[in-house]
Design a protein around this motif. Structure first.
Motif, short mmCIF file in Angstrom:
data_model
loop_
_atom_site.label_atom_id
_atom_site.label_comp_id
_atom_site.label_asym_id
_atom_site.label_seq_id
_atom_site.Cartn_x
_atom_site.Cartn_y
_atom_site.Cartn_z
N ALA A 20 0.79 -1.25 0.10
CA ALA A 20 0.07 0.11 0.07
C ALA A 20 0.82 1.19 -0.04
O ALA A 20 0.80 2.06 -0.86
CB ALA A 20 -1.11 0.08 1.21
N HIS A 21 1.98 1.10 0.80
CA HIS A 21 2.87 2.26 0.86
C HIS A 21 3.70 2.58 -0.44
O HIS A 21 3.98 3.48 -0.90
CB HIS A 21 3.72 2.26 1.99
N ALA A 22 3.91 1.40 -1.09
CA ALA A 22 4.58 1.48 -2.37
C ALA A 22 3.64 2.06 -3.67
O ALA A 22 4.00 2.21 -4.69
CB ALA A 22 4.98 -0.10 -2.58
N GLY A 23 2.32 2.13 -3.08
CA GLY A 23 1.42 2.65 -4.26
C GLY A 23 0.56 1.61 -5.05
O GLY A 23 -0.13 2.01 -5.92
N ASP A 24 0.42 0.44 -4.39
CA ASP A 24 -0.38 -0.63 -5.23
C ASP A 24 -1.86 -0.28 -4.76
O ASP A 24 -2.22 -0.30 -3.70
CB ASP A 24 -0.17 -1.92 -4.72
N GLY A 25 -2.64 -0.07 -5.67
CA GLY A 25 -4.07 0.24 -5.55
C GLY A 25 -4.77 -0.69 -4.94
O GLY A 25 -5.75 -0.52 -3.82
N TRP A 26 -4.72 -2.16 -5.26
CA TRP A 26 -5.53 -3.11 -4.55
C TRP A 26 -5.13 -3.33 -3.03
O TRP A 26 -6.21 -3.46 -2.21
CB TRP A 26 -5.22 -4.55 -5.42
N SER A 27 -3.81 -3.05 -2.67
CA SER A 27 -3.40 -3.33 -1.40
C SER A 27 -3.72 -1.98 -0.66
O SER A 27 -4.34 -2.32 0.62
CB SER A 27 -1.90 -3.33 -1.44
N GLN A 28 -3.86 -1.14 -1.23
CA GLN A 28 -4.44 0.52 -0.52
C GLN A 28 -5.95 0.15 -0.02
O GLN A 28 -6.36 0.49 1.00
CB GLN A 28 -4.40 1.54 -1.45
N TYR A 29 -6.73 -0.66 -1.16
CA TYR A 29 -8.08 -0.93 -1.08
C TYR A 29 -8.30 -1.69 0.56
O TYR A 29 -8.97 -1.81 1.31
CB TYR A 29 -8.63 -1.63 -1.90
N LYS A 30 -7.24 -3.15 0.35
CA LYS A 30 -7.12 -3.81 1.64
C LYS A 30 -6.84 -3.54 2.88
O LYS A 30 -7.32 -3.83 3.88
CB LYS A 30 -6.35 -5.01 0.98
N PHE A 31 -5.74 -2.47 2.80
CA PHE A 31 -5.41 -1.91 3.91
C PHE A 31 -6.40 -0.80 4.62
O PHE A 31 -6.48 -0.92 5.61
CB PHE A 31 -3.93 -1.12 3.69
N GLY A 32 -7.07 -0.23 3.67
CA GLY A 32 -8.14 0.51 4.26
C GLY A 32 -9.29 -0.04 4.90
O GLY A 32 -9.83 0.40 5.74
N CYS A 33 -9.52 -1.38 4.03
CA CYS A 33 -10.66 -2.41 4.85
C CYS A 33 -10.04 -2.59 6.21
O CYS A 33 -10.95 -3.06 7.17
CB CYS A 33 -10.84 -3.59 3.87
N CYS A 34 -8.95 -2.98 6.34
CA CYS A 34 -8.16 -3.47 7.87
C CYS A 34 -8.68 -2.20 8.86
O CYS A 34 -9.10 -2.60 10.01
CB CYS A 34 -6.99 -3.42 7.52
N TYR A 35 -8.48 -0.86 8.37
CA TYR A 35 -8.88 0.12 9.07
C TYR A 35 -10.38 0.40 9.38
O TYR A 35 -10.74 0.63 10.61
CB TYR A 35 -8.18 1.57 8.87
N ALA A 36 -11.03 -0.05 8.60
CA ALA A 36 -12.66 0.14 8.55
C ALA A 36 -12.98 -0.87 9.37
O ALA A 36 -14.06 -0.88 10.30
CB ALA A 36 -13.14 -0.15 7.20
N SER A 37 -12.41 -2.05 9.51
CA SER A 37 -13.19 -3.02 10.32
C SER A 37 -12.15 -3.23 11.70
O SER A 37 -12.86 -3.89 12.59
CB SER A 37 -12.96 -4.39 9.62
#
Length: 85
Positions: A20-37
């Motif tokens: 996510a920090h490297a800029g991968d969009g799918w990982s940014q989605y997954k990482f955002g989901c971790c924070y949401a849940s």
């Protein structure tokens, strides 16, 4: 962190965060989901929104849809129906 001491979920979170920090969009989605849940991290709608927005700015489709919904609901951001459209 030492990967040898991590459980499977911690290791997945570790690599997802790096990508996510490297800029991968799918990982940014997954990482955002971790924070949401609150899965593996302290729950934060604001940080979840920020990660989803980063992915949306890269035109990652799932992030775009999530950001629109978050603007509509006002989760992690100010409610903004114009932005949600």
């Amino acid at each position: 962190r030492r990967l040898a001491n991590m459980g499977r979920q911690e290791e997945q979170l570790f690599w997802s965060e790096k990508a996510a920090h490297a800029g991968d969009g799918w990982s940014q989605y997954k990482f955002g989901c971790c924070y949401a849940s609150g899965k593996g991290v302290d729950k934060s709608e604001k940080i979840a929104f920020e990660w989803h927005l980063k992915g949306a700015l890269q035109r990652q489709a799932t992030c775009c849809a999530r950001v629109a919904r978050l603007y509509e609901e006002g989760k992690g951001c100010e409610k903004d129906l114009a932005e949600s459209a």
